[in-house]
Design a protein around this motif. Structure first.
Motif, PDB file in Angstrom:
ATOM      1  N   UNK A 187       0.830  -1.204   0.000  1.00 41.87           N
ATOM      2  CA  UNK A 187       0.000   0.000   0.000  1.00 41.87           C
ATOM      3  C   UNK A 187       0.865   1.255   0.000  1.00 41.87           C
ATOM      4  N   UNK A 188       0.337   2.320  -0.588  1.00 38.29           N
ATOM      5  CA  UNK A 188       1.046   3.596  -0.615  1.00 38.29           C
ATOM      6  C   UNK A 188       0.044   4.725  -0.803  1.00 38.29           C
ATOM      7  N   UNK A 189       0.437   5.937  -0.376  1.00 37.71           N
ATOM      8  CA  UNK A 189      -0.404   7.125  -0.532  1.00 37.71           C
ATOM      9  C   UNK A 189      -0.150   7.739  -1.903  1.00 37.71           C
ATOM     10  N   UNK A 190      -1.206   7.930  -2.682  1.00 39.86           N
ATOM     11  CA  UNK A 190      -1.087   8.552  -4.003  1.00 39.86           C
ATOM     12  C   UNK A 190      -2.039   9.741  -4.080  1.00 39.86           C
ATOM     13  N   UNK A 191      -1.830  10.581  -5.087  1.00 38.16           N
ATOM     14  CA  UNK A 191      -2.699  11.742  -5.266  1.00 38.16           C
ATOM     15  C   UNK A 191      -3.930  11.368  -6.079  1.00 38.16           C
ATOM     16  N   UNK A 192      -4.858  12.295  -6.125  1.00 41.75           N
ATOM     17  CA  UNK A 192      -6.073  12.111  -6.893  1.00 41.75           C
ATOM     18  C   UNK A 192      -5.768  11.924  -8.382  1.00 41.75           C
ATOM     19  N   UNK A 193      -4.734  12.630  -8.890  1.00 36.45           N
ATOM     20  CA  UNK A 193      -4.383  12.511 -10.313  1.00 36.45           C
ATOM     21  C   UNK A 193      -3.956  11.087 -10.654  1.00 36.45           C
ATOM     22  N   UNK A 194      -3.171  10.462  -9.786  1.00 37.72           N
ATOM     23  CA  UNK A 194      -2.727   9.084 -10.024  1.00 37.72           C
ATOM     24  C   UNK A 194      -3.889   8.105  -9.910  1.00 37.72           C
ATOM     25  N   UNK A 195      -4.734   8.297  -8.909  1.00 38.17           N
ATOM     26  CA  UNK A 195      -5.872   7.391  -8.744  1.00 38.17           C
ATOM     27  C   UNK A 195      -6.830   7.476  -9.925  1.00 38.17           C
ATOM     28  N   UNK A 196      -7.086   8.667 -10.422  1.00 39.74           N
ATOM     29  CA  UNK A 196      -7.976   8.806 -11.582  1.00 39.74           C
ATOM     30  C   UNK A 196      -7.405   8.066 -12.792  1.00 39.74           C
ATOM     31  N   UNK A 197      -6.077   8.132 -12.983  1.00 37.56           N
ATOM     32  CA  UNK A 197      -5.451   7.415 -14.096  1.00 37.56           C
ATOM     33  C   UNK A 197      -5.617   5.910 -13.921  1.00 37.56           C
ATOM     34  N   UNK A 198      -5.383   5.392 -12.713  1.00 39.57           N
ATOM     35  CA  UNK A 198      -5.513   3.957 -12.471  1.00 39.57           C
ATOM     36  C   UNK A 198      -6.950   3.480 -12.667  1.00 39.57           C
ATOM     37  N   UNK A 199      -7.900   4.253 -12.200  1.00 35.24           N
ATOM     38  CA  UNK A 199      -9.303   3.876 -12.377  1.00 35.24           C
ATOM     39  C   UNK A 199      -9.691   3.889 -13.861  1.00 35.24           C
ATOM     40  N   UNK A 200      -9.134   4.824 -14.593  1.00 35.99           N
ATOM     41  CA  UNK A 200      -9.419   4.888 -16.026  1.00 35.99           C
ATOM     42  C   UNK A 200      -8.846   3.675 -16.753  1.00 35.99           C
ATOM     43  N   UNK A 201      -7.615   3.295 -16.403  1.00 35.45           N
ATOM     44  CA  UNK A 201      -6.952   2.171 -17.078  1.00 35.45           C
ATOM     45  C   UNK A 201      -7.556   0.831 -16.686  1.00 35.45           C
ATOM     46  N   UNK A 202      -8.243   0.779 -15.536  1.00 31.43           N
ATOM     47  CA  UNK A 202      -8.874  -0.476 -15.125  1.00 31.43           C
ATOM     48  C   UNK A 202     -10.307  -0.586 -15.648  1.00 31.43           C
ATOM     49  N   UNK A 203     -10.792   0.467 -16.308  1.00 30.82           N
ATOM     50  CA  UNK A 203     -12.146   0.455 -16.826  1.00 30.82           C
ATOM     51  C   UNK A 203     -12.268  -0.317 -18.124  1.00 30.82           C
ATOM     52  N   UNK A 204     -13.490  -0.368 -18.641  1.00 31.23           N
ATOM     53  CA  UNK A 204     -13.763  -1.178 -19.832  1.00 31.23           C
ATOM     54  C   UNK A 204     -13.101  -0.625 -21.083  1.00 31.23           C
ATOM     55  N   UNK A 205     -12.843   0.694 -21.138  1.00 33.28           N
ATOM     56  CA  UNK A 205     -12.247   1.277 -22.333  1.00 33.28           C
ATOM     57  C   UNK A 205     -10.825   0.781 -22.553  1.00 33.28           C
ATOM     58  N   UNK A 206     -10.034   0.659 -21.467  1.00 32.07           N
ATOM     59  CA  UNK A 206      -8.635   0.251 -21.580  1.00 32.07           C
ATOM     60  C   UNK A 206      -8.455  -1.210 -21.168  1.00 32.07           C
ATOM     61  N   UNK A 207      -8.928  -1.558 -19.986  1.00 34.07           N
ATOM     62  CA  UNK A 207      -8.779  -2.921 -19.491  1.00 34.07           C
ATOM     63  C   UNK A 207      -7.342  -3.373 -19.358  1.00 34.07           C
ATOM     64  N   UNK A 208      -6.457  -2.454 -18.946  1.00 36.43           N
ATOM     65  CA  UNK A 208      -5.027  -2.767 -18.871  1.00 36.43           C
ATOM     66  C   UNK A 208      -4.605  -3.290 -17.506  1.00 36.43           C
ATOM     67  N   UNK A 209      -5.403  -3.091 -16.497  1.00 36.82           N
ATOM     68  CA  UNK A 209      -5.009  -3.485 -15.151  1.00 36.82           C
ATOM     69  C   UNK A 209      -6.258  -3.655 -14.292  1.00 36.82           C
TER      70      UNK A 209
END
Length: 536
Positions: free
Chosen positions: A369-391
């Motif tokens: 676990x680690x503390x990240x900013x909102x900008x990083x979390x938004x990117x991760x949530x986007x990449x885990x969504x159906x559009x990208x499905x990368x992670x």
């Protein structure tokens, strides 16, 4: 029973309705009293550049500073009345002196320099910088300057005489066009059509506000260029030194009429405080250090050409991000994750399974676990969504967030971007360097900094920086999708790719474009790598 009205309230209403003195009189009164623009700005509660714009006529005083400014001018007018009384011998002498001064040249025409004035030199101090004195019309061009020659006459430093700008007469109000009659049923009453002008008024107000900010930026460059007398290195050093206080004045100016209130020194959780000056806080910005595992510069056969690309003004672009406005509030689980909130989050990211694409979380020494900013979390949530499905989606443990907006720094970002474009178009090296110093130092000093005491928002600093890394990752993914291989992604702005980069990106200096990265080691921005041999 009638409500009692105080005399003071009536006086305040009368002052608000009273017309302001013209800009030239505002300037005269301040200078007659020996006051600086900084003193006036602090007294009436506005930025220094706002007072400058009021005295130039670039903008008009508005509440809440208008009333205090008018009261100051009224008091100064009593102490220093204008010498305009008819038959006044002092006024006649002043008028005669004014008529004998050189008049400004025609607009756009360089002022001629009389032969008797070509040998004049600027009065300078021991450090070689021009010394300011009482303002007066320059003996060369007639335009007012605070600098003087060695014999005490007003003189622009370093022959920095400027052609005067043409006076723009106020545009008379135009009457609304007559509306064509609309036929209506006999039983209906005619209803006049309405033409809304509100969007137009807002547009003009925004344009004027931006022009005020640009005026502050241009004036600073002109002042230091003139003070340095043509010494570019001295002007650069002076502009870099004043970049932090100047950009904070610009920031204050953009917030003077903004919708959102913010706290410059909020109460923050311990994770956003440095335990010591030499140890960082606990926020991870996801700074990339990616190098493609399939290529090496030391390979036996280096036959693949790589182009090192540079993102233009990465921190300026990343100022477009979601920033928390109010006090950060603690939540557990995913309760703090909301499109309209921003802050920092404790997460466990999913494993990244793409060795030829940079990990969006960056290169970490330790898992977990680690503390990240909102900008990083938004990117991760986007990449885990159906559009990208990368992670996979990250596991969110807890958050510190507040209501947020993506446009908080928009006015400042746009003004600096326009000034940057102007510098590139006119090839003004001083202006370009000054703008770069302002936006980069604004980002780097909004956290804990000894050079900027006006704000303490480490949460904003981490978010803006992390947004720059997220923007760079998006460019790397775009290159990958366009058929290029990403050889390296470093820092906030460096992207190395194979193939033709201009088949994917547009080459140039604009914010949306990319340019070749020139360094001492790779003067052309290109180098060769070879493929690494693998078993099987």
């Amino acid at each position: 029973m009638n409500e009692k009205v105080s005399v003071e309230s009536l006086l305040e209403e009368a002052r608000l309705a009273k017309a302001m003195p013209p800009p030239a009189e505002r300037l005269r009164l301040r200078e007659a009293a020996g006051l600086t623009r900084d003193q006036v700005a602090r007294a009436v509660g506005v930025a220094r550049g706002t007072v400058q714009n009021w005295e130039r006529g670039a903008s008009e005083p508005t509440p809440p500073g208008r009333l205090e400014y008018l009261r100051l001018l009224e008091g100064l007018a009593q102490l220093y009345p204008a010498p305009e009384a008819p038959g006044d011998p002092v006024a006649e002498l002043l008028a005669a002196a004014k008529s004998s001064t050189p008049q400004p040249p025609a607009p756009g025409v360089a002022p001629p320099v009389p032969a008797a004035l070509t040998g004049l030199e600027t009065l300078r101090g021991p450090d070689g910088r021009a010394i300011e004195g009482d303002p007066g019309p320059c003996v060369r061009c007639g335009v007012e300057t605070t600098y003087q020659s060695t014999d005490g006459r007003p003189l622009h430093s370093g022959a920095m005489c400027q052609p005067t700008a043409p006076a723009v007469p106020p545009t008379p109000p135009t009457s609304a066009p007559a509306l064509a009659p609309v036929s209506a049923p006999a039983s209906a009453s005619p209803v006049p059509a309405r033409v809304s002008t509100r969007p137009q008024r807002r547009s003009k107000s925004a344009e004027r506000a931006q022009e005020d900010l640009l005026g502050m930026i241009r004036d600073a460059v002109r002042e230091e260029a003139e003070r340095a007398g043509g010494d570019e290195e001295a002007a650069v050093a002076a502009l870099e030194k004043r970049a932090v206080p100047d950009v904070m004045d610009l920031f204050a100016e953009t917030r003077s009429s903004a919708r959102y209130e913010y706290t410059a020194y909020p109460t923050l959780p311990d994770i956003l405080h440095k335990p010591t000056k030499k140890r960082p806080d606990e926020i991870w910005e996801a700074r990339p250090r990616f190098r493609h595992p399939g290529y090496s510069m030391r390979a036996a056969r280096a036959d693949v050409r790589v182009t090192a690309l540079d993102t233009n003004a990465a921190y300026l672009s990343s100022m477009k991000c979601w920033l928390p406005i109010g006090r950060l509030e603690h939540t557990t689980g995913a309760d703090g994750v909301n499109p309209k909130r921003a802050g920092v989050h404790l997460i466990t990211p999913a494993q990244w399974a793409h060795p030829y694409l940079p990990d969006p979380i960056g290169d970490r020494d330790e898992p977990g676990a680690l503390w990240v900013t909102d900008a990083t979390l938004r990117l991760l949530l986007r990449l885990s969504g159906s559009k990208y499905g990368l992670t996979g989606a990250p596991e969110i443990h807890e958050s510190w967030t507040s209501g947020a907006t993506e446009n908080f720094l928009d006015a400042l970002r746009k003004a600096l971007a326009v000034a940057r474009d102007e510098a590139l178009t006119t090839r003004d090296v001083l202006l370009e360097m000054y703008v770069k110093s302002m936006y980069s130092k604004f980002v780097s000093t909004m956290g804990e900094s000894d050079t900027n005491r006006k704000i303490y928002r480490p949460d904003w600093m981490h978010i803006v920086r992390a947004q720059a890394h997220a923007n760079l990752w998006s460019k790397a993914y775009k290159a990958h999708q366009g058929g290029l291989e990403v050889i390296a992604m470093l820092g906030t702005d460096e992207l190395h790719v194979t193939g033709d980069p201009w088949s994917v990106f547009t080459e140039g200096r604009a914010l949306s474009q990319m340019k070749v990265k020139y360094t001492d080691a790779k003067a052309s921005g290109e180098y060769m790598v070879g493929k690494v041999k693998t078993d099987g």
